[in-house]
Design an enzyme around this catalytic site. Structure first.
Site: not given
Length: 257
Positions: A54, A56, A58-59, A113, A137, A175
């Site tokens: 996805h 975001h 942090d990905h 998410h 996530d 995570h």
């Protein structure tokens, strides 16, 4: 196919898939580029693919730098994420296939998410191997992702797809949230002996700074409240017999935990 877990940021994991025979690698959700580049150099392989779950940051934060270093690497992501993933070239939908080394990955569309989230499931290549699920996530060890762009109905549908995979499946979630997830789980399913045992094991592991990822799907089905919305104990805990409402109330409680 070998999988390396690369810890980054405060609690993220990047997963590097590599084939030492062909000397190639693929990376799942590169939050940062430098740790990936360092590992690629250490094992002397070429990056050929980036699998994003996805959009975001942090990905996908390492996408651009990795593409600069490996311009022939192909960037994969969900079709609904078009315009949100840096360098995306392939736009995947439910049921599509991706290939790396000797493994075929099936794409699951798992919104909740985010509205565009996908997961990659690499079925075992031999009877001695286990499947590998890279779920970003959507599903966590002991938990699930917050609903930023999706609905409880969507998330229950998404998690149902993942719950149907073989119990031996390795859950490579993005995570290290397991300890806190299980602390919450105990507040709603405290009489569950499997959960009690798992919590003790995870607490001990984290005290030694050991990773708790990957998990196994069979363990999640016995201990993760967000895969157990149809369990009477959890329905009683939230005063609902409706699966979606049970999930939604559990998720709301976790958001406030």
């Amino acid at each position: 196919m070998q999988v390396d877990r690369i810890p980054v940021l405060s609690d993220n994991y990047i997963f590097l898939l590599h084939d030492p025979t062909q000397k190639i690698a693929a990376v799942v959700d590169p939050a940062e580029a430098q740790p990936v580049l360092q590992r690629l150099q250490e094992i002397d392989v070429q990056l050929v693919a980036i699998f994003n779950t996805h959009h975001h940051s942090d990905h996908v934060g390492g996408n651009r730098q990795l593409i600069q270093r490996f311009p022939d690497a192909c960037v994969y992501g969900g079709a609904e994420d078009k315009g949100r993933i840096p360098g995306q070239q392939v736009f995947l939908q439910e049921g599509d296939r991706v290939e790396f080394a000797d493994r075929i990955g099936e794409v699951f569309f798992v919104p909740g998410h985010t509205r565009a989230h996908i997961a990659y499931y690499f079925a075992p290549a031999t009877a001695e191997e286990t499947g590998d699920l890279f779920c970003g996530d959507t599903l966590f060890a002991g938990g699930c992702g917050r609903l930023f762009e999706g609905s409880p109905t969507q998330m229950v549908s998404s998690l149902s797809k993942l719950r149907a995979l073989p119990d031996t499946t390795c859950i490579w979630c993005a995570h290290e949230y397991t300890l806190k997830n299980l602390q919450f789980a105990l507040t709603v399913d405290g009489g569950n002996p499997d959960l009690q045992s798992r919590y003790a094991e995870v607490k001990a592991a984290r005290s030694r700074f050991e990773a708790t990822v990957p998990s196994r799907l069979g363990v999640e089905k016995r201990t993760n409240p967000f895969l157990r919305w149809d369990t009477p104990t959890l329905q009683s805990a939230v005063n609902s017999q409706d699966p979606v409402q049970t999930f939604a109330r559990l998720r709301g409680m976790k958001d406030r935990f």
